[in-house]
Write a protein that holds these residues in place. Structure first.
Motif, PDB file in Angstrom:
ATOM      1  N   ALA A  55       0.838  -1.201   0.000  1.00 52.96           N
ATOM      2  CA  ALA A  55       0.000   0.000   0.000  1.00 52.96           C
ATOM      3  C   ALA A  55       0.876   1.255   0.000  1.00 52.96           C
ATOM      4  O   ALA A  55       2.078   1.192   0.312  1.00 52.96           O
ATOM      5  N   PRO A  56       0.282   2.405  -0.315  1.00 52.69           N
ATOM      6  CA  PRO A  56       1.012   3.671  -0.182  1.00 52.69           C
ATOM      7  C   PRO A  56       1.580   3.795   1.232  1.00 52.69           C
ATOM      8  O   PRO A  56       0.861   3.571   2.207  1.00 52.69           O
TER       9      PRO A  56
ATOM     10  N   LYS B  14       7.876   0.692   0.146  1.00 57.28           N
ATOM     11  CA  LYS B  14       8.404   0.134  -1.120  1.00 57.28           C
ATOM     12  C   LYS B  14       9.669   0.880  -1.554  1.00 57.28           C
ATOM     13  O   LYS B  14      10.671   0.272  -1.898  1.00 57.28           O
TER      14      LYS B  14
ATOM     15  N   LEU C 135       7.405   9.199 -12.911  1.00 57.79           N
ATOM     16  CA  LEU C 135       6.344  10.171 -13.251  1.00 57.79           C
ATOM     17  C   LEU C 135       6.619  11.524 -12.600  1.00 57.79           C
ATOM     18  O   LEU C 135       6.424  12.572 -13.229  1.00 57.79           O
ATOM     19  N   ARG C 136       7.105  11.498 -11.345  1.00 56.72           N
ATOM     20  CA  ARG C 136       7.414  12.776 -10.678  1.00 56.72           C
ATOM     21  C   ARG C 136       8.571  13.501 -11.394  1.00 56.72           C
ATOM     22  O   ARG C 136       8.590  14.728 -11.468  1.00 56.72           O
TER      23      ARG C 136
ATOM     24  N   TYR D 187      -3.438  13.119 -12.457  1.00 62.08           N
ATOM     25  CA  TYR D 187      -3.834  11.847 -11.827  1.00 62.08           C
ATOM     26  C   TYR D 187      -3.245  11.736 -10.423  1.00 62.08           C
ATOM     27  O   TYR D 187      -3.937  11.391  -9.471  1.00 62.08           O
TER      28      TYR D 187
ATOM     29  N   LEU E 282      -4.871   6.259 -10.375  1.00 64.74           N
ATOM     30  CA  LEU E 282      -3.868   5.599 -11.209  1.00 64.74           C
ATOM     31  C   LEU E 282      -3.916   6.159 -12.628  1.00 64.74           C
ATOM     32  O   LEU E 282      -5.009   6.444 -13.146  1.00 64.74           O
TER      33      LEU E 282
ATOM     34  N   ASP F  11       9.137  -1.127  -8.239  1.00 58.38           N
ATOM     35  CA  ASP F  11       8.489  -0.468  -7.095  1.00 58.38           C
ATOM     36  C   ASP F  11       7.322   0.358  -7.645  1.00 58.38           C
ATOM     37  O   ASP F  11       7.531   1.341  -8.336  1.00 58.38           O
TER      38      ASP F  11
ATOM     39  N   ARG G 117       0.335  -2.472 -10.879  1.00 61.52           N
ATOM     40  CA  ARG G 117      -0.635  -1.928  -9.930  1.00 61.52           C
ATOM     41  C   ARG G 117      -2.060  -2.285 -10.300  1.00 61.52           C
ATOM     42  O   ARG G 117      -2.995  -1.890  -9.607  1.00 61.52           O
TER      43      ARG G 117
ATOM     44  N   GLN H 112      -1.898  -4.625 -15.829  1.00 63.07           N
ATOM     45  CA  GLN H 112      -0.454  -4.337 -15.866  1.00 63.07           C
ATOM     46  C   GLN H 112       0.362  -5.606 -15.615  1.00 63.07           C
ATOM     47  O   GLN H 112       1.415  -5.820 -16.219  1.00 63.07           O
TER      48      GLN H 112
ATOM     49  N   ILE I 164      13.073   0.274   9.830  1.00 59.86           N
ATOM     50  CA  ILE I 164      13.502   0.035   8.441  1.00 59.86           C
ATOM     51  C   ILE I 164      14.486  -1.139   8.400  1.00 59.86           C
ATOM     52  O   ILE I 164      14.389  -2.009   7.532  1.00 59.86           O
TER      53      ILE I 164
ATOM     54  N   ILE J  44      12.769  -4.580   8.929  1.00 61.67           N
ATOM     55  CA  ILE J  44      12.018  -5.013   7.738  1.00 61.67           C
ATOM     56  C   ILE J  44      12.987  -5.472   6.651  1.00 61.67           C
ATOM     57  O   ILE J  44      12.765  -6.495   5.994  1.00 61.67           O
TER      58      ILE J  44
HETATM   59  P1  AP5 Z   1       4.019   5.892  -5.933  1.00 64.46           P
HETATM   60  O1  AP5 Z   1       5.059   6.905  -6.011  1.00 64.46           O
HETATM   61  O2  AP5 Z   1       4.305   4.509  -6.280  1.00 64.46           O
HETATM   62  O3  AP5 Z   1       3.372   6.038  -4.495  1.00 64.46           O
HETATM   63  P2  AP5 Z   1       2.627   4.997  -3.515  1.00 64.46           P
HETATM   64  O4  AP5 Z   1       2.464   3.625  -3.995  1.00 64.46           O
HETATM   65  O5  AP5 Z   1       1.396   5.723  -3.118  1.00 64.46           O
HETATM   66  O6  AP5 Z   1       3.617   4.791  -2.375  1.00 64.46           O
HETATM   67  P3  AP5 Z   1       4.603   5.789  -1.645  1.00 64.46           P
HETATM   68  O7  AP5 Z   1       5.736   6.128  -2.558  1.00 64.46           O
HETATM   69  O8  AP5 Z   1       3.855   6.891  -1.009  1.00 64.46           O
HETATM   70  O9  AP5 Z   1       5.063   4.836  -0.463  1.00 64.46           O
HETATM   71  P4  AP5 Z   1       6.163   3.688  -0.437  1.00 64.46           P
HETATM   72  O10 AP5 Z   1       5.504   2.364  -0.291  1.00 64.46           O
HETATM   73  O11 AP5 Z   1       7.180   3.854  -1.521  1.00 64.46           O
HETATM   74  O12 AP5 Z   1       6.807   4.009   0.964  1.00 64.46           O
HETATM   75  P5  AP5 Z   1       8.118   4.884   1.309  1.00 64.46           P
HETATM   76  O13 AP5 Z   1       9.307   4.003   1.317  1.00 64.46           O
HETATM   77  O14 AP5 Z   1       8.144   6.102   0.481  1.00 64.46           O
HETATM   78  O15 AP5 Z   1       2.779   6.351  -6.857  1.00 64.46           O
HETATM   79  C1  AP5 Z   1       2.292   7.668  -6.822  1.00 64.46           C
HETATM   80  C2  AP5 Z   1       1.253   7.859  -7.891  1.00 64.46           C
HETATM   81  O16 AP5 Z   1       1.851   7.692  -9.198  1.00 64.46           O
HETATM   82  C3  AP5 Z   1       0.074   6.890  -7.895  1.00 64.46           C
HETATM   83  O17 AP5 Z   1      -0.940   7.284  -6.995  1.00 64.46           O
HETATM   84  C4  AP5 Z   1      -0.377   6.989  -9.358  1.00 64.46           C
HETATM   85  O18 AP5 Z   1      -1.081   8.199  -9.578  1.00 64.46           O
HETATM   86  C5  AP5 Z   1       0.949   7.080 -10.100  1.00 64.46           C
HETATM   87  N1  AP5 Z   1       1.469   5.750 -10.462  1.00 64.46           N
HETATM   88  C6  AP5 Z   1       2.666   5.204 -10.057  1.00 64.46           C
HETATM   89  N2  AP5 Z   1       2.807   3.964 -10.549  1.00 64.46           N
HETATM   90  C7  AP5 Z   1       1.707   3.721 -11.295  1.00 64.46           C
HETATM   91  C8  AP5 Z   1       1.266   2.586 -12.032  1.00 64.46           C
HETATM   92  N3  AP5 Z   1       2.008   1.468 -12.097  1.00 64.46           N
HETATM   93  N4  AP5 Z   1       0.061   2.653 -12.651  1.00 64.46           N
HETATM   94  C9  AP5 Z   1      -0.696   3.795 -12.605  1.00 64.46           C
HETATM   95  N5  AP5 Z   1      -0.346   4.887 -11.906  1.00 64.46           N
HETATM   96  C10 AP5 Z   1       0.856   4.849 -11.247  1.00 64.46           C
HETATM   97  O19 AP5 Z   1       7.780   5.260   2.836  1.00 64.46           O
HETATM   98  C11 AP5 Z   1       6.773   6.185   3.125  1.00 64.46           C
HETATM   99  C12 AP5 Z   1       7.238   7.090   4.279  1.00 64.46           C
HETATM  100  O20 AP5 Z   1       7.394   6.300   5.444  1.00 64.46           O
HETATM  101  C13 AP5 Z   1       8.591   7.762   4.038  1.00 64.46           C
HETATM  102  O21 AP5 Z   1       8.591   9.042   4.591  1.00 64.46           O
HETATM  103  C14 AP5 Z   1       9.587   6.834   4.759  1.00 64.46           C
HETATM  104  O22 AP5 Z   1      10.735   7.519   5.185  1.00 64.46           O
HETATM  105  C15 AP5 Z   1       8.741   6.327   5.912  1.00 64.46           C
HETATM  106  N6  AP5 Z   1       9.082   4.953   6.325  1.00 64.46           N
HETATM  107  C16 AP5 Z   1       9.430   3.916   5.523  1.00 64.46           C
HETATM  108  N7  AP5 Z   1       9.635   2.803   6.253  1.00 64.46           N
HETATM  109  C17 AP5 Z   1       9.393   3.147   7.549  1.00 64.46           C
HETATM  110  C18 AP5 Z   1       9.433   2.423   8.773  1.00 64.46           C
HETATM  111  N8  AP5 Z   1       9.754   1.118   8.826  1.00 64.46           N
HETATM  112  N9  AP5 Z   1       9.112   3.081   9.907  1.00 64.46           N
HETATM  113  C19 AP5 Z   1       8.773   4.407   9.886  1.00 64.46           C
HETATM  114  N10 AP5 Z   1       8.742   5.145   8.752  1.00 64.46           N
HETATM  115  C20 AP5 Z   1       9.040   4.513   7.592  1.00 64.46           C
END
Ligand code: AP5
Ligand code: MG
Length: 195
Positions: free
Chosen positions: A9-10, A14, A36-37, A53, A59, A86, A90, A94, A176, A179
């Motif tokens: 999940a978000p 990942k 995309l960013r 989006y 998505l 990563d 989704r 896909q 981190i 995990i």
């Molecule tokens: P995407 O960028 O993939 O975002 P997401 O899946 O919503 O996930 P995040 O990047 O927010 O979280 P993550 O799981 O990577 O966690 P992170 O390590 O960053 O997608 C964004 C958008 O792009 C989508 O909504 C869509 O619009 C589009 N998109 C992308 N791919 C697509 C596809 N295939 N198809 C269609 N559309 C697509 O960690 C999160 C936070 O928590 C960080 O601040 C981190 O430092 C912290 N953290 C991590 N681990 C821990 C821990 N163990 N304890 C405490 N904090 C922690």
């Protein structure tokens, strides 16, 4: 060339864990969200579309994102050992497209690893990141929507890989490092077989 999928999940970690995996196992980290960013930052045509989006927590259409991934996989350097995916696939569409693509290119998906984290912790992490980094989708309303989209459109991908015998999961609660150790317990034996 053998690829791994890091799934969850978000906010499940990942991106954080993919970076560690990429470094430890010499894989290339490929995040569709980061790609995309980068397009948004360049203000390209794809970036302008992606922005609309992403900021709504929706998505992008499958055909656009599949084309993006196809171009990337086709252009891989021959020295690349494999990719850690990563944020892709989704949707089940896909996942199906990825299967055909890797078969065409004589590559392989080794395994999908799901990182599971409780919802309140996901929300807390994303809200905190929103305050620190200001990602356009890290506000409470969009976070809620991203989680709904995840349950409805993305979670069904799990069964696709379960049925193919390629599913594994780790508890994503904890530090981190904890995990990452859990992920290494899965990957180390695989690496030993596939070197
Ligand atoms: P995407 O960028 O993939 O975002 P997401 O899946 O919503 O996930 P995040 O990047 O927010 O979280 P993550 O799981 O990577 O966690 P992170 O390590 O960053 O997608 C964004 C958008 O792009 C989508 O909504 C869509 O619009 C589009 N998109 C992308 N791919 C697509 C596809 N295939 N198809 C269609 N559309 C697509 O960690 C999160 C936070 O928590 C960080 O601040 C981190 O430092 C912290 N953290 C991590 N681990 C821990 C821990 N163990 N304890 C405490 N904090 C922690
Ligand atoms: Mg991410």
């Amino acid at each position: 060339m053998k690829h791994l999928i890091l799934f969850g999940a978000p906010g499940s970690g990942k991106g954080t864990q993919s970076a560690l995996i990429a470094e430890t196992y010499q894989l290339k980290h490929l995040s569709t969200g980061d790609m995309l960013r980068a397009e948004i930052a360049k203000q390209s045509q794809l970036g302008q579309l992606a922005d609309s989006y992403i900021s709504q927590g929706l998505l992008l259409p499958d055909d656009i994102i599949i084309d993006l991934l196809k171009n990337t996989l086709q252009q891989l350097n021959e020295d690349t050992k494999g990719i850690i995916l990563d944020g892709f696939p989704r949707t089940v569409a896909q996942a199906i497209a990825l299967n055909s693509l890797v078969a065409e290119l004589n590559q392989e998906i080794l395994m999908l690893i799901e990182i599971t984290v409780k919802t309140p912790e996901l929300i807390e992490r994303l809200v905190q990141r929103g305050k620190l980094l200001g990602r356009s989708d890290d506000n409470p309303a969009t976070i809620q929507h991203r989680l709904e989209v995840y349950h409805q459109q993305t979670e069904p991908v799990i069964d696709f890989y379960r049925q193919a015998g390629k599913y594994n999961h780790v508890d994503g609660n904890g530090t981190i490092e904890q995990i990452f150790d859990r992920i290494c317990l899965i990957l180390d034996p695989l690496v030993a077989i596939n070197v």
